[in-house]
Design an enzyme around this catalytic site. Structure first.
Site, PDB file in Angstrom:
ATOM      1  N   SER A   1      32.357  67.398  71.844  1.00  0.00           N
ATOM      2  CA  SER A   1      32.668  68.690  72.641  1.00  0.00           C
ATOM      3  C   SER A   1      33.132  69.658  71.441  1.00  0.00           C
ATOM      4  O   SER A   1      32.670  69.784  70.526  1.00  0.00           O
ATOM      5  CB  SER A   1      33.353  68.650  73.903  1.00  0.00           C
ATOM      6  OG  SER A   1      33.161  69.794  74.607  1.00  0.00           O
TER       7      SER A   1
ATOM      8  N   HIS B   1      27.619  68.842  73.438  1.00  0.00           N
ATOM      9  CA  HIS B   1      26.952  69.091  74.562  1.00  0.00           C
ATOM     10  C   HIS B   1      27.241  70.668  74.897  1.00  0.00           C
ATOM     11  O   HIS B   1      28.081  71.181  74.309  1.00  0.00           O
ATOM     12  CB  HIS B   1      27.432  68.263  75.942  1.00  0.00           C
ATOM     13  CG  HIS B   1      29.051  68.337  76.216  1.00  0.00           C
ATOM     14  ND1 HIS B   1      29.715  67.530  77.101  1.00  0.00           N
ATOM     15  CD2 HIS B   1      29.960  69.004  75.666  1.00  0.00           C
ATOM     16  CE1 HIS B   1      30.977  68.001  77.093  1.00  0.00           C
ATOM     17  NE2 HIS B   1      31.211  68.767  76.296  1.00  0.00           N
TER      18      HIS B   1
END
EC number: 3.4.21.92
Length: 194
Positions: A98, A123
């Site tokens: 992330s 993501h």
């Protein structure tokens, strides 16, 4: 309670004890070893600014083992990495997921590395909010704006198109170090320190 090891050094004036992270900082190594939040971001930013004031030409090494975290806190670190005059080298040890992956990709050109068994994951940002419909809509729009910003940052550092980044970040997109190198998140895989 977390235990932080101490390192004892012998000097001409006697012994000096440091916590391990302070000792690493002497070698210009900053360790991001957990989730990114405001407190962690403030500590990392302060260390970068300190190292820049010590020597603005000398490289800073950011070691990353992070599951990601708060986007605004991560972007504060990102902006500081771009702001300081020092070249910033990044190294993934363990995982950079992330926001951790965004910071890994944000290292200087040719200065982004991963260890052989590192895992990298990108993501879209996620969040939850409750309240009135208008407030929920405001927060949904902000998450969409953050997604565009993060996709743009990843595209600029990896060389991937915005469309590919948008597609790949629709869901959790995991990569090993070799895949992250092909994707453009890291420049090389290191097996041994030189």
């Amino acid at each position: 309670m977390s235990l932080i090891p101490m390192v004892v050094e012998q000097t001409g004036r006697g012994e000096r004890a440091y916590d391990i992270f302070s000792r690493l900082l002497k070698d210009r190594i900053i360790f991001l070893g957990g989730a990114v939040d405001d407190q962690v971001a403030n500590l990392i930013i302060a260390q970068m600014l300190f190292l820049e004031s010590e020597d603005p030409e000398k490289e800073i090494f950011l070691y990353i083992n992070s599951p990601g975290g708060v986007v605004t806190a991560g972007m504060a670190i990102y902006d500081t990495m771009q702001y300081v005059r020092c070249p910033v080298s990044t190294l993934c040890v363990g995982q950079a997921a992330s926001m951790g992956a965004v910071l890994l990709a944000a290292g200087g050109e040719g200065k982004r590395f991963a260890l052989p068994h590192a895992r990298i994951m990108i993501h879209q940002p996620w969040g939850g909010f409750q309240g009135q419909a208008t407030d929920i809509n405001i927060h949904a729009q902000e998450i969409l704006r953050l997604r565009e910003t993060l996709n743009g940052v990843l595209a600029s550092h990896t060389g991937q198109t915005l469309e590919k980044i948008a597609t790949d970040t629709e869901r959790d997109f995991f990569m090993g170090s070799e895949e992250a190198k092909k994707y453009g998140i890291v420049d090389d895989i290191v097996k041994r320190k030189v």
